[in-house]
Structures are given as C-alpha cells and as structure tokens.
Design a protein around this motif. Structure first.
Motif, mmCIF file in Angstrom:
data_model
loop_
_atom_site.group_PDB
_atom_site.id
_atom_site.type_symbol
_atom_site.label_atom_id
_atom_site.label_comp_id
_atom_site.label_asym_id
_atom_site.label_seq_id
_atom_site.Cartn_x
_atom_site.Cartn_y
_atom_site.Cartn_z
ATOM 1 N N MET A 76 52.137 74.366 58.101
ATOM 2 C CA MET A 76 51.541 75.432 59.432
ATOM 3 C C MET A 76 50.345 75.534 58.406
ATOM 4 N N SER A 77 49.726 75.755 56.857
ATOM 5 C CA SER A 77 48.465 75.980 56.714
ATOM 6 C C SER A 77 47.456 74.913 57.393
ATOM 7 N N THR A 78 48.511 74.093 57.062
ATOM 8 C CA THR A 78 46.854 72.502 57.285
ATOM 9 C C THR A 78 46.632 72.573 59.010
ATOM 10 N N PHE A 79 47.920 73.038 60.182
ATOM 11 C CA PHE A 79 47.743 73.053 61.320
ATOM 12 C C PHE A 79 46.516 74.059 61.553
ATOM 13 N N MET A 80 46.819 75.249 61.083
ATOM 14 C CA MET A 80 46.214 76.136 61.243
ATOM 15 C C MET A 80 44.743 75.874 61.105
ATOM 16 N N VAL A 81 44.924 75.345 59.584
ATOM 17 C CA VAL A 81 42.855 75.261 59.559
ATOM 18 C C VAL A 81 42.077 74.274 60.444
ATOM 19 N N GLY A 85 39.725 74.991 63.012
ATOM 20 C CA GLY A 85 38.555 74.138 62.687
ATOM 21 C C GLY A 85 37.942 73.423 63.891
ATOM 22 N N CYS A 86 38.827 73.504 64.503
ATOM 23 C CA CYS A 86 37.817 72.059 66.099
ATOM 24 C C CYS A 86 37.479 74.000 66.415
ATOM 25 N N PHE A 87 38.163 74.842 67.141
ATOM 26 C CA PHE A 87 37.340 75.716 67.848
ATOM 27 C C PHE A 87 36.048 76.410 67.328
ATOM 28 N N LEU A 88 35.747 75.859 65.941
ATOM 29 C CA LEU A 88 34.738 76.511 65.436
ATOM 30 C C LEU A 88 33.706 75.694 65.646
ATOM 31 N N ILE A 89 34.450 73.882 65.464
ATOM 32 C CA ILE A 89 33.448 72.373 65.665
ATOM 33 C C ILE A 89 32.396 72.582 67.856
ATOM 34 N N TYR A 143 54.423 68.216 64.728
ATOM 35 C CA TYR A 143 53.268 68.604 64.671
ATOM 36 C C TYR A 143 52.100 67.273 65.698
ATOM 37 N N LEU A 144 52.844 66.297 65.111
ATOM 38 C CA LEU A 144 51.147 65.381 65.921
ATOM 39 C C LEU A 144 50.824 65.481 66.602
ATOM 40 N N ALA A 145 51.606 65.865 68.360
ATOM 41 C CA ALA A 145 51.289 66.534 69.255
ATOM 42 C C ALA A 145 51.109 67.628 69.224
ATOM 43 N N ALA A 146 50.898 69.018 68.515
ATOM 44 C CA ALA A 146 50.396 69.910 68.237
ATOM 45 C C ALA A 146 49.124 70.061 68.037
ATOM 46 N N SER A 147 49.361 69.649 66.918
ATOM 47 C CA SER A 147 47.816 69.178 66.718
ATOM 48 C C SER A 147 46.516 68.776 67.745
ATOM 49 N N VAL A 148 47.183 67.208 68.018
ATOM 50 C CA VAL A 148 46.341 67.010 68.781
ATOM 51 C C VAL A 148 45.637 67.710 70.243
ATOM 52 N N ILE A 149 47.713 67.986 71.021
ATOM 53 C CA ILE A 149 47.007 68.856 72.189
ATOM 54 C C ILE A 149 46.132 69.767 72.108
ATOM 55 N N CYS A 150 45.864 70.954 71.030
ATOM 56 C CA CYS A 150 45.880 72.237 70.553
ATOM 57 C C CYS A 150 44.130 71.995 70.258
ATOM 58 N N GLY A 151 44.409 70.828 68.935
ATOM 59 C CA GLY A 151 42.996 71.047 69.046
ATOM 60 C C GLY A 151 41.789 70.751 70.011
#
Length: 163
Positions: A76-81, A85-89, A143-151
């Motif tokens: 979760m911590s890497t996911f949230m960061v 980070g995607c939002f900020l960039i 984790y892979l799908a959620a990170s890429v799609i949500c990012g």
C-alpha cells in the motif's frame, strides 16, 4: 581578440613608451565557456537535489503512515506514493503547459527533484517481482493493473484540473 595597453616605463633618461599585448586565445574563451557550463550544471544539480531530498523525505513519511494504517501483503505505501506522485506530476506539467509560469529552476526542483525523489517506480517493479516470486499472482496482477490504471487516471486528473 587582443587587449593592447600602452604605458610608460620610467628610465634614467625620461619615459620610453612601451606596448603590452595581452592575447586572449580561443582556448581561453572555450575554457571560460566550460567553466560557466560547469557552474550552471552544479546549480541545476543542487536545485534538483534539494527537490529530491524533500521528495525522498515525503516518500519515507508516507511509507511510515501507510505501514501504520494498512496491514497485509498488498504494498500500500508504494501504491499510494506512486498514485500521489502521478497526480502531482500531472499538476506540475499542467501548470507548465497551460500557464507557462514554471521556471526551469522550478521544473528542476518540483518535477525532476521532488517527483523523482518521491515516486518509487523501481520499488514498484521490485514489489511486483517479490509478489510473483512468492506466488501471490492475484495480488501481483491487481497491484500492477491498479497502479498503472489509477496512475494514468490521476495524471489525466492533475492535468484536467489545470485546464
């Protein structure tokens, strides 16, 4: 380029004119240019480094917060960061594209430095490998799908807010 200065040298019989020639060669000019480029590079690295320091500290604190709040095998911590980070960039690039108000130094500080120090793609890749190596294929895929799609959605959201 020549710098010629005439001056007088005192002697026993009075003053005799003399000419001094200071020759500035192309090698000297190139050396001065290299020194200026070096100083600009050092300044840029320090600016990016300060942003990276702040981003790394933010990532560390976010990791501690998430570890305290969430338990389980999902990273979760890497996911949230990565999502933040995607939002900020997305926000920062949106500001650059729409308002053209971010200076090159602010770009170095916020995007190269802060976002580079804050986001953790290398950790993300390692987390995927660890989950797969342990046989946690469902969590790995989620984790892979959620990170890429949500990012991607959050990068779009950050840019859309600025437009």
């Amino acid at each position: 380029m020549f710098d010629i200065q005439a001056f007088l040298i005192p002697t026993h019989q009075g003053h005799i004119p003399s000419i001094s020639c200071n020759i500035i060669t192309m090698a000297s000019v190139n050396k001065i240019k290299h020194i200026k480029v070096f100083h600009i590079m050092i300044k840029s690295m320090l600016i990016a480094g300060c942003g990276g320091f702040a981003g790394t500290c933010g990532r560390f604190l976010m990791g501690k917060l998430c570890a305290h709040m969430f338990h389980g095998s999902f990273p979760m911590s890497t996911f949230m960061v990565n999502l933040l980070g995607c939002f900020l960039i997305g926000l920062f690039f949106g500001i650059i594209e729409k308002h053209h108000i971010m200076t090159p130094e602010e770009n170095l500080l916020l995007i190269t430095g802060f976002c580079g120090g804050f986001t953790t793609f290398s950790t993300f890749a390692n987390d995927i490998w660890v989950l797969g190596n342990k046989g946690n294929w469902t969590i790995c895929a989620l984790y892979l799908a959620a990170s890429v799609i949500c990012g991607i959605i959050l990068v779009w959201t950050g840019r859309a807010i600025i437009k």
